[in-house]
Design a protein around this motif. Structure first.
Motif, short mmCIF file in Angstrom:
data_model
loop_
_atom_site.label_atom_id
_atom_site.label_comp_id
_atom_site.label_asym_id
_atom_site.label_seq_id
_atom_site.Cartn_x
_atom_site.Cartn_y
_atom_site.Cartn_z
N SER A 1 35.80 37.22 29.71
CA SER A 1 36.08 36.19 30.86
C SER A 1 34.93 36.51 31.90
CB SER A 1 37.17 35.97 31.39
OG SER A 1 37.38 34.81 32.14
N ALA B 1 40.27 36.01 37.13
CA ALA B 1 40.27 35.72 35.78
C ALA B 1 40.80 36.62 34.84
CB ALA B 1 38.79 35.42 35.40
N ARG C 1 38.60 30.62 33.13
CA ARG C 1 39.83 30.30 33.66
C ARG C 1 39.38 28.86 34.43
NH1 ARG C 1 40.58 31.46 39.20
NH2 ARG C 1 42.72 31.63 39.91
N THR D 1 43.61 35.29 32.87
CA THR D 1 43.13 34.66 31.64
C THR D 1 42.94 35.43 30.49
OG1 THR D 1 41.94 33.10 33.06
CG2 THR D 1 41.54 32.85 31.07
#
Lengths: 396, 249
Positions: B62, B68, B9, B71
């Motif tokens: 991630s 995150a 991210r 993401t």
């Protein structure tokens, strides 16, 4: 050279005795008036302008007389200190050069050595670990030299040996160039040593390293960690006094090469942009047979360039123009065929390390700039080079 | 075949980053964040392999703060099957990221790991190579073209002044270059579907990795701009300035 010049008419006038009728001259009278122009001694001027060991004259086109200022040649060479020796370095900075390609240190390796010199200062010692024993190492700023065996190119095996080397030497910093080989090796070395890596340093000093992040929008500064890679073409190479590059024997088990490079496809030289090319052959007004030039360029593996005259005539594309209004080269070698060397053209090749000129005119500026010159018609030289290349190929 | 795709991210590449006044970092509050563009290419390549029938499962990982997750959801919307979030606050250095990924790779046992060649926030370009070194796997960095055959991957890499083709034995690490593919936009139905896909949350400490930064960044600043020159009035003044200010004479 400064003996006063004598004007014979004036000298004769000075001896004239005023009389009526026939002219009379008293030759025993006191010496004549001195003209302002100093008398030149061409032989002495010539001797002063000779380049010490080259057996040729140094010409200076910036001066209207074409004559250069005499240089103090031999004295300067004798007075310069030859080698700087650091006997007991307080700490060490290890530089690991990339596998050697042309038998000499590459430009990025020199820059890495320059960065190491900046970090070492006057007390630290720079140790270069390079594949071949090169005499250029000292001039590039290395105090000690460790010879690594040739042919080790895969980073995995190199990292094993270098971890051992770092353990032996305990250097304060390890510097590598941020290239395909060096960058990969640095990451593996960082993993093996369990240390952070400062990748792509662009400014190097003992007070801090700077790298560009976020698409070059932000500068990040940190104290130099142990492992650093240096971004190519950002740090100046060492340019001061040469260091001694004393060979250093270390007891490191260099592993045998596990991976040997099989094939490397170089980019088509003709399709490279001039600014990136390493070897440029350029055509000038002295050449009319462009077909021969093209085949020569192909045979040499050079990138074709041209002077303004040729581009203006439409014989070569504008993108091929070398010089102030064209491309400024950063090539290693420049071959000028039939180019006289206008100042604007010479600006474009100012950065070239080697210049080879072919020209009929001995006094052409390009011949003066070149290290190696053929005073002959380039039109005739081209087929000769082609023939020699073909012969060489046949023998190989 | 299982493919692991780590995603990061970062601040969206369209955003002009602003440096904090005290030089401690860049402003991330109220800034649009998105997936690192190189990681998008990695996800896209994995999804294409799955669509071609070569890959069976894609796991997106991630490492970062709780946000995150978004993401990972983006990766899921693009076509990944499940996600793993390793929570870690503050910046995590490439070596720590590589160690976390190593732990995940050992648990998940993928055949391929696709990473972006670098993240656009710190431009380090280290994680892929470090992960390969930690695992002892073959690596194909800066991949511009990828072909999979039985038990091996052929990667065409973009290196200085040319292309290099390497053949990797699987399992392997591949880091993606821009030219590999054009990532897709996630469609609305797939974004809705992605919300139901499984997402597991872990902690860096549980994986036995210390994420405290070891490289201390002293200062973050804007690059110095080129300032205007000084105009001198006479040659004497110029010589004087060269002597006193520039110190070249």
């Amino acid at each position: 050279m400064t003996r006063p010049r004598i004007d014979p008419r004036q000298a004769r006038e000075a001896h004239r005795v005023i009389s009526v009728g026939r002219s009379r001259f008293d030759l025993a009278a006191k010496p004549v008036g001195v003209s302002r122009r100093p008398r030149r001694d061409p032989r002495r001027e010539r001797a002063e302008l000779m380049v010490a060991d080259a057996g040729r004259m140094r010409l200076d086109r910036a001066r209207p007389s074409g004559m250069a200022q005499p240089l103090p040649q031999r004295e300067a060479a004798a007075a310069a200190p030859s080698v700087r020796i650091i006997e007991n370095p307080v700490f060490l900075v290890l530089v690991i050069a990339d596998p050697i390609e042309n038998g000499t240190l590459s430009a990025v390796d020199r820059q890495a050595l320059g960065a190491a010199r900046a970090l070492a200062g006057g007390e630290g010692g720079v140790v270069l670990c390079a594949e071949a024993l090169t005499e250029v190492a000292g001039r590039a700023g290395a105090d000690r030299l460790i010879t690594a065996p040739a042919g080790l190119s895969d980073p995995e095996t190199r990292a094993v040996a270098l971890e051992e080397l770092v353990g032996l030497l305990q250097p304060r910093h390890v510097i590598l160039p941020e290239t395909a080989d060096g960058g990969d090796l640095a990451r593996r070395l960082a993993v093996r040593l369990g240390e952070p890596l400062f990748a792509g340093a662009e400014q190097v000093s003992p007070r801090g390293l700077v790298r560009r992040v976020r698409g070059r929008q932000v500068d990040q500064r940190a104290m130099p960690p142990r492992i650093v890679t240096v971004e190519p073409d950002m740090v100046a190479p060492h340019s001061g006094i040469a260091h001694e590059a004393r060979p250093l024997e270390v007891d490191v088990r260099w592993p045998g090469a596990m991976v040997t490079p099989a094939e490397r496809i170089r980019p088509d030289a003709a399709s490279l942009s001039l600014a990136e090319a390493d070897f440029v052959a350029a055509v000038g007004n002295g050449i009319s047979d462009l077909e021969a030039f093209r085949s020569l360029v192909a045979a040499l593996g050079a990138t074709p360039g041209a002077s303004r005259m040729v581009c203006d005539a439409g014989l070569m594309p504008r993108a091929a123009q070398v010089g102030a209004s064209g491309t400024v080269l950063s090539a290693d070698c420049y071959l000028a065929l039939g180019i006289a060397g206008a100042p604007q053209h010479l600006q474009g090749i100012a950065g070239c390390r080697h210049v080879v000129a072919v020209n009929t005119d001995l006094h052409a500026a390009m011949i003066e700039r070149a290290e190696l010159a053929i005073v002959a018609d380039a039109q005739a030289v081209m087929p000769a080079i082609l023939r020699l290349l073909a012969e060489e190929e046949r023998q190989a | 075949m299982k493919i692991l795709v780590p995603v990061k991210r970062v601040i969206d590449y369209n955003v002009k980053v602003r440096v904090k006044a005290d030089g401690s970092g860049v402003e991330t509050a109220n800034v649009k964040m998105s997936m690192n563009p190189f990681d998008e290419i990695a996800v896209e390549e994995a999804v294409r392999l799955k669509e071609a029938g070569t890959a069976t499962e894609i796991v997106a990982v991630s490492i970062g703060p709780a946000q995150a997750q978004d993401t990972i959801r983006t990766a899921l919307a693009m076509g990944a099957d499940r996600g793993i979030l390793v929570q870690a606050d503050g910046p995590v250095e490439p070596l720590a990221v590589a160690k976390i990924l190593k732990a995940i790779v050992e648990a998940e046992k993928p055949d391929l790991v696709f990473l972006g060649k670098q993240a656009i926030d710190d431009d380090a370009n280290q994680t892929g190579q470090m992960l390969a070194a930690l695992l002892g796997w073959p690596q194909g960095t800066f991949a511009a073209k990828l072909e999979l055959a039985d038990g091996s991957a052929t990667v065409t890499r973009e290196v200085d002044g040319g292309l290099q083709t390497v053949k990797l034995r699987l399992p392997a690490i591949v880091t993606t270059e821009l030219g590999l593919n054009q990532p897709r936009y996630a469609s609305l139905p797939s974004i809705m579907k992605a919300k139901k896909k499984p997402l597991e949350t872990k902690n860096a400490a549980d994986l036995g990795v210390d994420v405290t930064p070891r490289l201390e960044i002293i200062e973050t600043r804007e690059p110095s701009r080129r300032t205007a020159g000084v105009r001198v009035g006479s040659v004497g003044e110029l010589v004087d300035k060269l002597k006193s200010e520039a110190g070249v004479l």
